[in-house]
Design a protein around this motif. Structure first.
Motif, PDB file in Angstrom:
ATOM      1  N   SER A 130      75.840  85.703 -77.638  1.00 23.24           N
ATOM      2  CA  SER A 130      76.095  84.990 -78.891  1.00 23.24           C
ATOM      3  C   SER A 130      76.910  85.884 -79.818  1.00 23.24           C
ATOM      4  O   SER A 130      76.584  87.063 -79.960  1.00 23.24           O
ATOM      5  CB  SER A 130      74.767  84.651 -79.569  1.00 23.24           C
ATOM      6  OG  SER A 130      74.976  84.138 -80.867  1.00 23.24           O
ATOM      7  N   THR A 131      77.962  85.324 -80.408  1.00 25.11           N
ATOM      8  CA  THR A 131      78.516  86.018 -81.561  1.00 25.11           C
ATOM      9  C   THR A 131      77.580  85.685 -82.724  1.00 25.11           C
ATOM     10  O   THR A 131      76.552  85.035 -82.539  1.00 25.11           O
ATOM     11  CB  THR A 131      79.986  85.622 -81.808  1.00 25.11           C
ATOM     12  OG1 THR A 131      80.041  84.256 -82.220  1.00 25.11           O
ATOM     13  CG2 THR A 131      80.817  85.812 -80.553  1.00 25.11           C
ATOM     14  N   ARG A 170      63.547  84.375 -80.819  1.00 31.70           N
ATOM     15  CA  ARG A 170      64.781  84.835 -81.472  1.00 31.70           C
ATOM     16  C   ARG A 170      64.929  84.085 -82.787  1.00 31.70           C
ATOM     17  O   ARG A 170      63.936  83.864 -83.483  1.00 31.70           O
ATOM     18  CB  ARG A 170      65.971  84.652 -80.539  1.00 31.70           C
ATOM     19  CG  ARG A 170      65.914  85.589 -79.351  1.00 31.70           C
ATOM     20  CD  ARG A 170      67.235  85.604 -78.616  1.00 31.70           C
ATOM     21  NE  ARG A 170      67.173  86.470 -77.455  1.00 31.70           N
ATOM     22  CZ  ARG A 170      67.439  87.786 -77.468  1.00 31.70           C
ATOM     23  NH1 ARG A 170      67.779  88.386 -78.584  1.00 31.70           N
ATOM     24  NH2 ARG A 170      67.376  88.490 -76.362  1.00 31.70           N
TER      25      ARG A 170
HETATM   26  C1  FAD Z   1      79.208  82.492 -77.111  1.00 36.49           C
HETATM   27  C2  FAD Z   1      78.369  82.038 -78.272  1.00 36.49           C
HETATM   28  C3  FAD Z   1      78.727  82.409 -79.541  1.00 36.49           C
HETATM   29  C4  FAD Z   1      77.965  82.002 -80.627  1.00 36.49           C
HETATM   30  N1  FAD Z   1      78.342  82.377 -81.883  1.00 36.49           N
HETATM   31  C5  FAD Z   1      77.604  82.009 -82.947  1.00 36.49           C
HETATM   32  C6  FAD Z   1      77.959  82.446 -84.256  1.00 36.49           C
HETATM   33  O1  FAD Z   1      78.930  83.177 -84.450  1.00 36.49           O
HETATM   34  N2  FAD Z   1      77.178  82.030 -85.284  1.00 36.49           N
HETATM   35  C7  FAD Z   1      76.097  81.213 -85.104  1.00 36.49           C
HETATM   36  O2  FAD Z   1      75.445  80.844 -86.095  1.00 36.49           O
HETATM   37  N3  FAD Z   1      75.746  80.801 -83.875  1.00 36.49           N
HETATM   38  C8  FAD Z   1      76.460  81.185 -82.797  1.00 36.49           C
HETATM   39  N4  FAD Z   1      76.103  80.778 -81.547  1.00 36.49           N
HETATM   40  C9  FAD Z   1      74.926  79.916 -81.400  1.00 36.49           C
HETATM   41  C10 FAD Z   1      73.644  80.747 -81.434  1.00 36.49           C
HETATM   42  O3  FAD Z   1      73.720  81.796 -80.505  1.00 36.49           O
HETATM   43  C11 FAD Z   1      72.469  79.863 -81.093  1.00 36.49           C
HETATM   44  O4  FAD Z   1      72.513  78.674 -81.843  1.00 36.49           O
HETATM   45  C12 FAD Z   1      71.161  80.589 -81.354  1.00 36.49           C
HETATM   46  O5  FAD Z   1      71.058  81.704 -80.521  1.00 36.49           O
HETATM   47  C13 FAD Z   1      69.992  79.671 -81.107  1.00 36.49           C
HETATM   48  O6  FAD Z   1      68.828  80.414 -81.261  1.00 36.49           O
HETATM   49  P1  FAD Z   1      67.502  80.025 -80.491  1.00 36.49           P
HETATM   50  O7  FAD Z   1      66.445  80.943 -81.034  1.00 36.49           O
HETATM   51  O8  FAD Z   1      67.312  78.577 -80.537  1.00 36.49           O
HETATM   52  O9  FAD Z   1      67.785  80.342 -78.954  1.00 36.49           O
HETATM   53  P2  FAD Z   1      68.167  81.689 -78.223  1.00 36.49           P
HETATM   54  O10 FAD Z   1      68.823  82.651 -79.145  1.00 36.49           O
HETATM   55  O11 FAD Z   1      68.904  81.273 -77.009  1.00 36.49           O
HETATM   56  O12 FAD Z   1      66.761  82.321 -77.818  1.00 36.49           O
HETATM   57  C14 FAD Z   1      65.954  81.715 -76.856  1.00 36.49           C
HETATM   58  C15 FAD Z   1      64.984  82.771 -76.338  1.00 36.49           C
HETATM   59  O13 FAD Z   1      64.013  82.100 -75.518  1.00 36.49           O
HETATM   60  C16 FAD Z   1      63.681  82.969 -74.468  1.00 36.49           C
HETATM   61  N5  FAD Z   1      63.164  82.165 -73.356  1.00 36.49           N
HETATM   62  C17 FAD Z   1      63.794  81.162 -72.691  1.00 36.49           C
HETATM   63  N6  FAD Z   1      62.981  80.648 -71.744  1.00 36.49           N
HETATM   64  C18 FAD Z   1      61.820  81.353 -71.822  1.00 36.49           C
HETATM   65  C19 FAD Z   1      60.604  81.300 -71.096  1.00 36.49           C
HETATM   66  N7  FAD Z   1      60.411  80.418 -70.106  1.00 36.49           N
HETATM   67  N8  FAD Z   1      59.623  82.173 -71.418  1.00 36.49           N
HETATM   68  C20 FAD Z   1      59.787  83.087 -72.396  1.00 36.49           C
HETATM   69  N9  FAD Z   1      60.949  83.181 -73.130  1.00 36.49           N
HETATM   70  C21 FAD Z   1      61.927  82.323 -72.830  1.00 36.49           C
HETATM   71  C22 FAD Z   1      65.003  83.628 -74.100  1.00 36.49           C
HETATM   72  O14 FAD Z   1      64.752  84.859 -73.449  1.00 36.49           O
HETATM   73  C23 FAD Z   1      65.659  83.818 -75.473  1.00 36.49           C
HETATM   74  O15 FAD Z   1      65.387  85.109 -75.970  1.00 36.49           O
HETATM   75  C24 FAD Z   1      76.832  81.186 -80.435  1.00 36.49           C
HETATM   76  C25 FAD Z   1      76.459  80.816 -79.144  1.00 36.49           C
HETATM   77  C26 FAD Z   1      77.215  81.251 -78.074  1.00 36.49           C
HETATM   78  C27 FAD Z   1      76.796  80.852 -76.689  1.00 36.49           C
END
Ligand code: FAD
Length: 424
Positions: free
Chosen positions: A56-57, A25
């Motif tokens: 996530s928003t 992501r």
């Molecule tokens: C309710 C809420 C509202 C939010 N609002 C905002 C906002 O308005 N603006 C903002 O900037 N941020 C916001 N955030 C924060 C934002 O969503 C996160 O910081 C962001 O999604 C982080 O991205 P990431 O790629 O690190 O993780 P994620 O988006 O969590 O992606 C992790 C991915 O890893 C995959 N994965 C996990 N384990 C495995 C595995 N073992 N094998 C294969 N795949 C796996 C999952 O399927 C997922 O698709 C919000 C968060 C929440 C909870």
């Protein structure tokens, strides 16, 4: 003839990778894109489907929009129908302050793309750069050599044999519940003290609407214009209040919170279809984890989480993706240490200023000052990002060399060890 079960699932093109990224992501797909653009052989794996939504928003702050613009992705996001947001309004009780977003900046405004749009565009551009991305495939474990250095991942699909794939580095971009962080036993460097709950849904919005952030004693809310003529409308409360009042039957309780914040906001939310789904996040205290070790690194929420109330998670994920890509491309221990130093500096400030808002211990008299402190951190972050060169490979080695942090103590009792120490 027997059919090899592995051949039935989406499987990697085999061979050894320079980097395997778990999670595709905003952190994982961005890291994959930057490494592939620099010429590395990259595999990213996500257990969720391509283009799927997530909890996530998606209000992007200026650092995230700046990164997307620098990477050439702002235009595709706007072309995908993501509305440009030109103003942000803070509602403190009955007072409101509107700030134009384009002033004094090369950016035309901000955007809040749905994750179905943002994550897809990041994945598409990673693929375009040559990265291999597998969806609906889960990483079940990591494996390491006899010295404890991570050497690759085991991928699993239900009812099928697992497959080992090796890489010079495994990056955990796998979010809050990071399997990679657990396997390598990544140590927490800091834990936040507070958490807030957020309940959100979508309702039709007028074209040209801006961001709106609402605050009254002990509660907060937001209005975030996004794709498809919709706005994401969020009610935010301390986790304790969520447990008492919102956990069961949060639809009515969310409307009550919105009504107290602003009857106009509640009326907007009431425009949603009656059967529209709500999403609820109970809250998790922030944390900062050790972001790298022998053969592994963490990026995005896997390495650093702050409450969503300041909408900064995606900015953090994109910034750290670029910092980590730079370190991986350099490959030296010093480059990883420098990346961590920069990350920790900004992460600590973001966590401090976010917890000062997510703790709900403010009054309407001092919340504005807390926002100004957060905004000053953002401003410094934007200045630092604007001056960064794009990640490139320093030289073109015959074979990409892994980071030089090999001699650290072995990590991760949970990692399967390759007894021979040889690559599978
Ligand atoms: C309710 C809420 C509202 C939010 N609002 C905002 C906002 O308005 N603006 C903002 O900037 N941020 C916001 N955030 C924060 C934002 O969503 C996160 O910081 C962001 O999604 C982080 O991205 P990431 O790629 O690190 O993780 P994620 O988006 O969590 O992606 C992790 C991915 O890893 C995959 N994965 C996990 N384990 C495995 C595995 N073992 N094998 C294969 N795949 C796996 C999952 O399927 C997922 O698709 C919000 C968060 C929440 C909870």
């Amino acid at each position: 003839m027997a059919i090899n079960p592995i051949s039935l699932m989406a499987s990697p093109r085999r061979g050894h990778y320079d980097a395997i990224i778990v999670g595709a992501r905003c952190a994982g797909a961005a890291t994959a894109m930057l490494l592939a653009r620099a010429g590395l052989k990259v595999l990213a794996i996500d257990r969720k489907p391509y283009g799927s939504d997530t909890l996530s928003t998606h209000a992007l702050m200026r650092p995230a929009v700046l990164q997307l613009w620098r990477w050439g992705l702002l235009e595709p996001l706007l072309e995908a129908g993501t509305p440009l947001i030109e103003t942000t309004t803070f509602h403190y009780g009955d007072d409101e302050i509107t700030i134009p977003l384009a002033s004094g900046s090369e950016l035309p405004g901000l955007i809040a793309p749905r994750r179905t749009v943002l994550d897809r565009i990041l994945v598409d551009s990673a693929r375009k750069a040559g990265a291999e991305i597998l969806h609906e495939v889960a990483v079940g474990d990591l494996f390491a050599d006899t010295r404890g250095r991570v050497r690759g991942v085991e991928i699993r699909a239900a009812g099928r044999a697992s497959l080992r794939v090796s890489a010079d580095i495994v990056v955990g971009a796998d979010g809050i519940g990071s399997l990679v962080a657990k396997c390598v036993d990544a140590q927490p460097l800091r834990r936040g003290a507070v958490s807030a709950a957020h309940v959100y849904g979508y309702a039709p919005a007028e074209p040209g609407a801006g961001y709106h952030w609402y605050f009254r004693d002990g509660i907060a809310g937001s209005f975030i214009p996004t794709n498809d003529g919709l706005a994401c409308i969020v009610a935010s409360v301390p986790t304790g209040l969520f447990d008492q009042r919102l956990r069961l039957g949060h639809a009515r309780a969310r409307m009550d919170v919105l009504e107290v914040l602003s009857p106009a906001l509640a009326a907007q939310a009431a425009r949603a279809p009656k059967d529209a789904r709500l999403q609820a996040f109970r809250g998790v205290p922030g944390y900062i984890r050790q972001p790298y070790g022998p053969g592994w690194a963490l990026v995005g929420d896997a390495g650093f989480f702050r409450d969503p109330i300041t909408s900064h998670g995606i900015s953090d994920a994109l910034r750290d993706a670029e910092g980590l890509a730079r370190a991986i491309l350099d490959g030296s221990e010093a480059a990883f240490a420098a990346w961590q130093q920069q990350r920790d500096l900004i992460a600590n400030q973001i966590l401090d200023t976010t917890d000062a808002i997510a703790g709900f211990d403010w009054t309407l008299d001092d919340i504005g000052e807390r926002h100004r402190r957060f905004s000053a951190v953002l401003k410094a972050e934007v200045q630092a990002l604007a001056g960064q060169p794009m990640p490139v490979r320093a030289s073109k080695p015959e074979t990409y060399r892994a980071p030089a942090n090999q001699d650290r103590p072995p990590v991760g009792a949970k990692i399967s060890r390759n007894r021979t120490g040889a690559r599978p």
